[in-house]
Design a protein around this motif. Sequence first.
Motif, PDB file in Angstrom:
ATOM      1  N   GLY A  80       0.763  -1.344   0.082  1.00  0.00           N
ATOM      2  CA  GLY A  80      -0.041  -0.052   0.003  1.00  0.00           C
ATOM      3  C   GLY A  80       0.723   1.317   0.039  1.00  0.00           C
ATOM      4  N   ALA A  81       2.061   1.125  -0.228  1.00  0.00           N
ATOM      5  CA  ALA A  81       2.968   2.326  -0.331  1.00  0.00           C
ATOM      6  C   ALA A  81       4.069   2.203  -0.975  1.00  0.00           C
ATOM      7  N   LEU A  82       5.053   2.891  -0.977  1.00  0.00           N
ATOM      8  CA  LEU A  82       6.418   3.039  -1.627  1.00  0.00           C
ATOM      9  C   LEU A  82       7.358   1.772  -1.223  1.00  0.00           C
ATOM     10  N   PRO A  83       7.857   1.088  -2.126  1.00  0.00           N
ATOM     11  CA  PRO A  83       8.833   0.063  -1.689  1.00  0.00           C
ATOM     12  C   PRO A  83      10.070   0.738  -0.928  1.00  0.00           C
ATOM     13  N   GLY A  84      10.460  -0.040   0.268  1.00  0.00           N
ATOM     14  CA  GLY A  84      11.258   0.548   1.224  1.00  0.00           C
ATOM     15  C   GLY A  84      12.528   1.003   0.491  1.00  0.00           C
ATOM     16  N   SER A  85      12.872   0.435  -0.186  1.00  0.00           N
ATOM     17  CA  SER A  85      14.462   0.822  -1.046  1.00  0.00           C
ATOM     18  C   SER A  85      14.330   1.916  -1.805  1.00  0.00           C
ATOM     19  N   PHE A  86      12.936   2.199  -2.345  1.00  0.00           N
ATOM     20  CA  PHE A  86      12.743   3.398  -3.227  1.00  0.00           C
ATOM     21  C   PHE A  86      12.571   4.517  -2.030  1.00  0.00           C
ATOM     22  N   LYS A  87      11.852   4.211  -1.051  1.00  0.00           N
ATOM     23  CA  LYS A  87      11.786   5.445  -0.240  1.00  0.00           C
ATOM     24  C   LYS A  87      13.090   5.686   0.528  1.00  0.00           C
ATOM     25  N   ASN A  88      13.947   4.887   0.635  1.00  0.00           N
ATOM     26  CA  ASN A  88      15.378   5.062   1.389  1.00  0.00           C
ATOM     27  C   ASN A  88      15.974   5.854   0.042  1.00  0.00           C
ATOM     28  N   LEU A  89      16.119   5.733  -1.173  1.00  0.00           N
ATOM     29  CA  LEU A  89      16.536   6.451  -2.273  1.00  0.00           C
ATOM     30  C   LEU A  89      16.285   8.078  -2.044  1.00  0.00           C
ATOM     31  N   LEU A  90      14.737   8.167  -1.957  1.00  0.00           N
ATOM     32  CA  LEU A  90      14.178   9.475  -1.945  1.00  0.00           C
ATOM     33  C   LEU A  90      14.623  10.268  -0.549  1.00  0.00           C
ATOM     34  N   ASP A  91      14.806   9.382   0.577  1.00  0.00           N
ATOM     35  CA  ASP A  91      15.250  10.014   1.710  1.00  0.00           C
ATOM     36  C   ASP A  91      16.733  10.710   1.514  1.00  0.00           C
ATOM     37  N   TRP A  92      17.442   9.779   0.750  1.00  0.00           N
ATOM     38  CA  TRP A  92      18.793  10.319   0.509  1.00  0.00           C
ATOM     39  C   TRP A  92      18.833  11.787  -0.386  1.00  0.00           C
ATOM     40  N   THR A  93      17.749  12.053  -1.139  1.00  0.00           N
ATOM     41  CA  THR A  93      17.601  13.090  -1.725  1.00  0.00           C
ATOM     42  C   THR A  93      17.283  14.653  -0.896  1.00  0.00           C
ATOM     43  N   ILE A  94      16.719  14.350   0.186  1.00  0.00           N
ATOM     44  CA  ILE A  94      16.337  15.458   0.896  1.00  0.00           C
ATOM     45  C   ILE A  94      17.182  16.313   1.280  1.00  0.00           C
ATOM     46  N   GLY A  95      18.421  15.951   1.752  1.00  0.00           N
ATOM     47  CA  GLY A  95      19.352  16.702   2.551  1.00  0.00           C
ATOM     48  C   GLY A  95      20.446  17.519   1.501  1.00  0.00           C
ATOM     49  N   GLY A  96      20.412  17.011   0.166  1.00  0.00           N
ATOM     50  CA  GLY A  96      21.260  17.481  -0.803  1.00  0.00           C
ATOM     51  C   GLY A  96      20.722  18.736  -1.637  1.00  0.00           C
ATOM     52  N   GLY A  97      19.487  18.681  -1.735  1.00  0.00           N
ATOM     53  CA  GLY A  97      19.013  19.990  -2.143  1.00  0.00           C
ATOM     54  C   GLY A  97      18.785  19.898  -3.704  1.00  0.00           C
ATOM     55  N   GLU A  98      19.257  18.986  -4.196  1.00  0.00           N
ATOM     56  CA  GLU A  98      19.542  18.720  -5.859  1.00  0.00           C
ATOM     57  C   GLU A  98      17.965  18.596  -6.272  1.00  0.00           C
ATOM     58  N   MET A  99      16.906  18.123  -5.741  1.00  0.00           N
ATOM     59  CA  MET A  99      15.650  17.942  -6.192  1.00  0.00           C
ATOM     60  C   MET A  99      14.867  19.207  -6.020  1.00  0.00           C
ATOM     61  N   TYR A 100      15.276  20.206  -5.144  1.00  0.00           N
ATOM     62  CA  TYR A 100      14.410  21.268  -5.011  1.00  0.00           C
ATOM     63  C   TYR A 100      14.281  22.139  -6.306  1.00  0.00           C
ATOM     64  N   GLY A 101      12.911  22.426  -6.382  1.00  0.00           N
ATOM     65  CA  GLY A 101      12.558  23.132  -7.867  1.00  0.00           C
ATOM     66  C   GLY A 101      12.640  22.498  -9.135  1.00  0.00           C
ATOM     67  N   LYS A 102      12.963  21.058  -9.012  1.00  0.00           N
ATOM     68  CA  LYS A 102      13.210  20.384 -10.027  1.00  0.00           C
ATOM     69  C   LYS A 102      12.013  19.761 -10.762  1.00  0.00           C
ATOM     70  N   PRO A 103      11.701  19.925 -11.735  1.00  0.00           N
ATOM     71  CA  PRO A 103      10.476  19.212 -12.549  1.00  0.00           C
ATOM     72  C   PRO A 103      10.475  17.571 -12.382  1.00  0.00           C
ATOM     73  N   VAL A 104       9.681  17.071 -11.795  1.00  0.00           N
ATOM     74  CA  VAL A 104       9.363  15.637 -11.524  1.00  0.00           C
ATOM     75  C   VAL A 104       7.918  15.059 -12.234  1.00  0.00           C
ATOM     76  N   ALA A 105       8.127  13.828 -12.661  1.00  0.00           N
ATOM     77  CA  ALA A 105       6.658  13.257 -12.949  1.00  0.00           C
ATOM     78  C   ALA A 105       7.015  11.707 -12.591  1.00  0.00           C
ATOM     79  N   TRP A 106       5.786  11.103 -12.533  1.00  0.00           N
ATOM     80  CA  TRP A 106       5.783   9.617 -12.450  1.00  0.00           C
ATOM     81  C   TRP A 106       4.746   8.899 -13.432  1.00  0.00           C
ATOM     82  N   LEU A 107       5.203   7.592 -13.916  1.00  0.00           N
ATOM     83  CA  LEU A 107       4.346   6.898 -14.657  1.00  0.00           C
ATOM     84  C   LEU A 107       3.859   5.514 -13.524  1.00  0.00           C
ATOM     85  N   ASN A 108       2.683   5.438 -13.735  1.00  0.00           N
ATOM     86  CA  ASN A 108       2.174   4.409 -12.718  1.00  0.00           C
ATOM     87  C   ASN A 108       1.805   3.108 -13.895  1.00  0.00           C
TER      88      ASN A 108
END
Length: 189
Positions: free
Chosen positions: A81-109
């Motif tokens: 019912g949620a994100l896979p743990g390994s993928f959430k881990n990847l996302l957690d590593w993106t927060i502190g760096g700031g590289e994602m800030y303001g970046k256009p993102v999208a997803w395909l389901n």
Amino acid sequence: MTSVLAVSGSLRDGSTNSAVLRTAAAVAPEGVTVREFGGLAALPHFSPDDDREPLPEAVAALREAIGAADAVLFCTPEYAGALPGSFKNLLDWTIGGGEMYGKPVAWLNVSSAAAPTGGAGAHDSLRTVLGYAGTSIAEDACARIPLSRQDVGEDGLVGDPAAREAIARSLAALAAAADEHRDEWTDVR
């Protein structure tokens, strides 16, 4: 030229999610390059204590890849019912760096029609995390393209023409959002 980083949330061999991102690279419109991030399995477990220099090599590679891209395209399965743990881990590593800030993102389901929620839980979670990261979600580029493993050919790509067209449309919309974002930042500077 617009560069898109493609990030799969699946570690599974033969992943439909990863096949969609490989297909995105194959159907990319002229002027758009798609680079797949393949380091999901190499990322260490996130700990705020480790989010400092020198970063683990896999984390530095992730942040460098995000920083070099004009936009990021995600495709992830839903687990429990949620994100896979390994993928959430990847996302957690993106927060502190700031590289994602303001970046256009999208997803395909690509959850199949048989999936009880169609992957909605994963994508609700993804939307929440991307909000915390300060990204710019390109709504027109987010799409549901239900597929099954049988839709992936021996070459590892999605062969269905309608699905390939939908993937190309999403990629074009994300590239347009990235171009608009680049123009906005150019005007600010």
